[in-house]
Design a protein around this motif. Structure first.
Motif, PDB file in Angstrom:
ATOM      1  N   PRO A  29      18.048  23.739  16.448  1.00 26.93           N
ATOM      2  CA  PRO A  29      17.032  24.786  16.206  1.00 26.93           C
ATOM      3  C   PRO A  29      16.931  25.775  17.372  1.00 26.93           C
ATOM      4  CG  PRO A  29      15.961  22.755  16.879  1.00 26.93           C
ATOM      5  CD  PRO A  29      17.440  22.434  16.782  1.00 26.93           C
ATOM      6  N   SER A  30      17.919  26.632  17.473  1.00 26.70           N
ATOM      7  CA  SER A  30      18.024  27.553  18.609  1.00 26.70           C
ATOM      8  C   SER A  30      17.154  28.792  18.390  1.00 26.70           C
ATOM      9  CB  SER A  30      19.480  27.951  18.829  1.00 26.70           C
ATOM     10  OG  SER A  30      20.105  28.320  17.605  1.00 26.70           O
ATOM     11  N   VAL A  31      15.853  28.589  18.398  1.00 24.83           N
ATOM     12  CA  VAL A  31      14.873  29.660  18.173  1.00 24.83           C
ATOM     13  C   VAL A  31      14.574  30.328  19.511  1.00 24.83           C
ATOM     14  CG1 VAL A  31      12.576  30.220  17.308  1.00 24.83           C
ATOM     15  CG2 VAL A  31      13.896  28.356  16.255  1.00 24.83           C
ATOM     16  N   SER A  32      15.104  31.519  19.711  1.00 19.35           N
ATOM     17  CA  SER A  32      15.003  32.163  21.029  1.00 19.35           C
ATOM     18  C   SER A  32      13.597  32.631  21.357  1.00 19.35           C
ATOM     19  CB  SER A  32      15.968  33.349  21.101  1.00 19.35           C
ATOM     20  OG  SER A  32      15.751  34.256  20.025  1.00 19.35           O
ATOM     21  N   ALA A  33      12.776  32.888  20.343  1.00 15.50           N
ATOM     22  CA  ALA A  33      11.442  33.442  20.590  1.00 15.50           C
ATOM     23  C   ALA A  33      10.454  32.391  21.084  1.00 15.50           C
ATOM     24  CB  ALA A  33      10.899  34.091  19.319  1.00 15.50           C
ATOM     25  N   ASP A  34      10.764  31.128  20.907  1.00 17.13           N
ATOM     26  CA  ASP A  34       9.829  30.054  21.231  1.00 17.13           C
ATOM     27  C   ASP A  34      10.286  29.326  22.489  1.00 17.13           C
ATOM     28  OD1 ASP A  34       8.148  27.894  21.365  1.00 17.13           O
ATOM     29  OD2 ASP A  34       8.405  27.290  19.268  1.00 17.13           O
ATOM     30  N   ALA A  65      18.640  35.592  32.988  1.00 18.56           N
ATOM     31  CA  ALA A  65      17.241  35.239  33.227  1.00 18.56           C
ATOM     32  C   ALA A  65      16.594  34.667  31.977  1.00 18.56           C
ATOM     33  CB  ALA A  65      16.460  36.472  33.708  1.00 18.56           C
ATOM     34  N   GLY A  66      17.289  34.737  30.852  1.00 20.31           N
ATOM     35  CA  GLY A  66      16.808  34.155  29.604  1.00 20.31           C
ATOM     36  C   GLY A  66      17.761  33.076  29.138  1.00 20.31           C
ATOM     37  N   HIS A  67      18.217  33.174  27.886  1.00 19.86           N
ATOM     38  CA  HIS A  67      19.133  32.177  27.338  1.00 19.86           C
ATOM     39  C   HIS A  67      20.571  32.514  27.703  1.00 19.86           C
ATOM     40  CE1 HIS A  67      15.706  30.597  25.312  1.00 19.86           C
ATOM     41  NE2 HIS A  67      15.541  31.670  24.554  1.00 19.86           N
ATOM     42  N   GLU A 156      25.733  35.793  22.245  1.00 16.02           N
ATOM     43  CA  GLU A 156      24.501  35.716  23.035  1.00 16.02           C
ATOM     44  C   GLU A 156      23.430  34.883  22.338  1.00 16.02           C
ATOM     45  OE1 GLU A 156      21.638  38.802  23.336  1.00 16.02           O
ATOM     46  OE2 GLU A 156      22.683  40.113  21.896  1.00 16.02           O
ATOM     47  N   GLY A 157      22.350  34.620  23.082  1.00 18.89           N
ATOM     48  CA  GLY A 157      21.262  33.828  22.552  1.00 18.89           C
ATOM     49  C   GLY A 157      19.928  34.533  22.534  1.00 18.89           C
ATOM     50  N   GLU A 158      19.949  35.889  22.551  1.00 15.35           N
ATOM     51  CA  GLU A 158      18.693  36.631  22.585  1.00 15.35           C
ATOM     52  C   GLU A 158      18.673  37.823  21.639  1.00 15.35           C
ATOM     53  OE1 GLU A 158      16.945  35.864  27.010  1.00 15.35           O
ATOM     54  OE2 GLU A 158      18.424  37.455  26.861  1.00 15.35           O
ATOM     55  N   GLU A 159      19.566  37.845  20.657  1.00 13.91           N
ATOM     56  CA  GLU A 159      19.595  38.983  19.735  1.00 13.91           C
ATOM     57  C   GLU A 159      18.297  39.091  18.963  1.00 13.91           C
ATOM     58  OE1 GLU A 159      20.303  41.349  16.122  1.00 13.91           O
ATOM     59  OE2 GLU A 159      19.692  39.244  16.262  1.00 13.91           O
ATOM     60  N   GLU A 160      17.723  37.959  18.588  1.00 17.93           N
ATOM     61  CA  GLU A 160      16.501  37.986  17.781  1.00 17.93           C
ATOM     62  C   GLU A 160      15.264  38.372  18.588  1.00 17.93           C
ATOM     63  OE1 GLU A 160      16.755  38.016  14.777  1.00 17.93           O
ATOM     64  OE2 GLU A 160      18.313  36.660  14.043  1.00 17.93           O
ATOM     65  N   VAL A 161      15.397  38.476  19.900  1.00 12.61           N
ATOM     66  CA  VAL A 161      14.270  38.910  20.734  1.00 12.61           C
ATOM     67  C   VAL A 161      14.627  40.167  21.525  1.00 12.61           C
ATOM     68  CG1 VAL A 161      13.132  36.679  20.899  1.00 12.61           C
ATOM     69  CG2 VAL A 161      14.950  37.233  22.526  1.00 12.61           C
ATOM     70  N   ARG A 164      17.624  41.335  25.532  1.00  6.88           N
ATOM     71  CA  ARG A 164      17.126  41.896  26.790  1.00  6.88           C
ATOM     72  C   ARG A 164      18.156  41.921  27.905  1.00  6.88           C
ATOM     73  NH1 ARG A 164      12.224  38.578  25.351  1.00  6.88           N
ATOM     74  NH2 ARG A 164      13.383  36.867  26.318  1.00  6.88           N
ATOM     75  N   HIS A 165      18.994  40.901  27.974  1.00  5.58           N
ATOM     76  CA  HIS A 165      19.891  40.777  29.113  1.00  5.58           C
ATOM     77  C   HIS A 165      21.334  41.161  28.798  1.00  5.58           C
ATOM     78  CE1 HIS A 165      16.484  37.985  29.973  1.00  5.58           C
ATOM     79  NE2 HIS A 165      16.530  38.637  31.111  1.00  5.58           N
ATOM     80  N   MET A 166      21.616  41.479  27.547  1.00  2.00           N
ATOM     81  CA  MET A 166      22.994  41.789  27.176  1.00  2.00           C
ATOM     82  C   MET A 166      23.504  43.110  27.765  1.00  2.00           C
ATOM     83  SD  MET A 166      25.791  40.907  25.834  1.00  2.00           S
ATOM     84  CE  MET A 166      25.406  39.410  24.955  1.00  2.00           C
ATOM     85  N   PRO A 167      22.736  44.213  27.729  1.00  2.00           N
ATOM     86  CA  PRO A 167      23.272  45.457  28.298  1.00  2.00           C
ATOM     87  C   PRO A 167      23.671  45.314  29.762  1.00  2.00           C
ATOM     88  CG  PRO A 167      21.352  45.919  26.945  1.00  2.00           C
ATOM     89  CD  PRO A 167      21.428  44.423  27.073  1.00  2.00           C
TER      90      PRO A 167
END
Length: 461
Positions: A29-34, A65-67, A156-161, A164-167
């Motif tokens: 359950p790789s829910v990035s927002a939680d 700094a995130g996932h 990546e692991g933050e597309e749904e939020v 933020r760190h991809m660019p």
């Protein structure tokens, strides 16, 4: 049997094991927002890195700094280079009570029309789509011992939020991510039998404007008729943003808006997208865009201006007779072609200020801003991919636009100079972001075969 035929046969024979691999990934359950699922996001990234390492990729996790980001490399010196992008994070399952079975217990279901579908959160968006590409690579490795092109895989692991760190990551690794073309599998087909490549994405300008007048809300009995009403002022400004023909009236708004090639327009016309078929299911009947444009143009190749929210004064239960001190609206502009987001923002603000009466002032807030992205219709990689899809599905692959925005595609263009082929196998009824998300079994199977054909076609460049 040709090499490609052998690869396709391997994909067919390996369908059940490929589903088991996908199911293993979907169970995480790789829910990035939680924040409670941060560990699950890492587990999902580790799962993918481990899986592609088994295919000969040099793969690992890149910390942010995130996932974490999964970065894999399968070099093939002298061959065309592709950069494949996807994401392993998923939306929350809420409301969980609306799922027919638990969101992270994947299954194959038979739909009412007889189609079979993979049901789970992330089945379509985007784990199932990513795995179509991975499974195509697996088949090539099993049959030929190598990949037909040089592949860099970036997931990546933050597309749904908001990525933020991809660019920043793309900027910092620009030499390592160098390629001839980028590939993204996070879009849809035209219908269950007709493949499509998304060749354009609308850009976005999001603005908030607040019109202010008196220094407090006023009694409408005492001040009505004499005091300026910001709600009325703002409503008049918003009404002036479109003319009777549905065109946006901002000065310079259509600068840089291109016309699609005539043969593409004719292809769109033959698709039969009408007001009845597109608007009918949502309870509407009359297109509200430019009157001289087809519905398909209005939603994918023309720029728009929409009010996303408007509020001010008293909005509670019952009555309260006031003249509001201020009124606010949120607006979004979808851009195409070479429209400049900064110029559109400046034009909108000047448009508002020019229409403010005495005793009123305006304050603005800037949110999202990104230019449109479009592929040249004559791009060789596009033509090769279209033919590969046509060969697999037996129907001409369409070149279509998207009304939405995918910011990473703009980052690839601005930072890496890469055009992106957006090839996806989702369907309109896949319920992404909703309970009972699904991915047609045919989309998964033939999507994998499609990527095998596309990789073989790109290898011929």
């Amino acid at each position: 049997m040709s090499e490609l035929d052998a690869v396709l046969a391997r994909i067919d024979a390996d369908l059940d094991p490929s589903l088991e691999r996908l199911f293993d990934w979907l169970r995480i359950p790789s829910v990035s927002a939680d924040p409670a699922h941060a560990g699950d996001c890492r587990r999902a990234a580790e799962w993918l890195a481990r899986d592609i390492s088994g295919l000969g990729f040099t793969a690992g996790l890149e910390e942010t700094a995130g996932h974490p980001i999964v970065l894999g490399r399968a070099p093939a010196p002298g061959k065309p280079r592709v950069l494949f992008y996807g994401h392993y994070d998923v939306q929350p399952a809420d409301p969980v009570e609306l799922w027919e079975t638990p969101a992270f217990e994947p299954r194959v279901a038979t739909l009412a029309d007889g189609r079979k579908a993979i049901v789970a959160r992330g089945a379509c968006d985007d784990k199932g789509q990513v795995m179509t590409f991975v499974e195509a690579c697996r088949a090539f490795k099993a049959v030929t011992g190598s990949l037909p092109v040089d592949v860099t895989l970036l997931v990546e692991g933050e597309e749904e939020v908001g990525s933020r760190h991809m660019p920043g990551f793309v900027e910092s690794r620009r030499d390592e991510l160098e390629a001839d073309v980028a590939l993204v599998c996070d879009t849809s087909m035209w219908d269950p039998r007709t493949p499509a490549i998304t060749v354009s994405l609308r850009g976005l300008v999001y603005e908030e404007v607040t019109v202010k007048a008196a220094d407090r809300d006023l009694h409408s009995g005492l001040f009505g008729g004499a005091a300026q009403n910001p709600i009325r002022v703002l409503a008049a400004i918003i009404a002036a943003l479109h003319d009777p023909q549905g065109r946006v009236t901002l000065p310079g708004f259509y600068d840089g808006v291109p016309e699609p090639p005539a043969d593409v327009v004719e292809q769109w016309r033959g698709l039969g997208l009408t007001a009845e078929t597109f608007l009918g299911p949502v309870g509407l009947s009359v297109p509200a865009g430019e009157r001289d444009r087809m519905v398909i143009e209005q939603i994918q190749s023309r720029p728009t201006c929409d009010v996303n929210g408007i509020f001010g004064g008293y909005t509670g239960p019952g009555a309260k007779t006031v003249i509001a001190a201020q009124a606010t609206a949120k607006l979004s502009f979808r851009l195409v072609g070479a429209q400049d987001p900064d110029r559109i923002r400046a034009s909108f603000r000047a448009f508002v200020r020019d229409r403010l009466p005495a005793d009123c002032e305006a304050e603005f807030g800037a949110f999202s801003s990104s230019p449109a992205v479009a592929l040249p219709y004559t791009m060789p990689a596009l033509k090769r991919a279209q033919q590969a899809l046509t060969d697999e599905w037996g129907r001409e692959a369409l070149a279509i636009g998207s009304g939405g925005s995918i910011p990473i595609v703009g980052d690839f263009k601005r930072t890496l100079g890469l055009d992106t082929l957006l090839v996806g196998f989702g369907l309109d009824d896949d319920r992404i972001h909703s309970p009972n998300e699904k991915y047609d079994l045919t989309s998964f199977h033939k999507g994998t075969r499609s990527w095998a054909r596309i990789l073989a076609a790109l290898a011929q460049a």
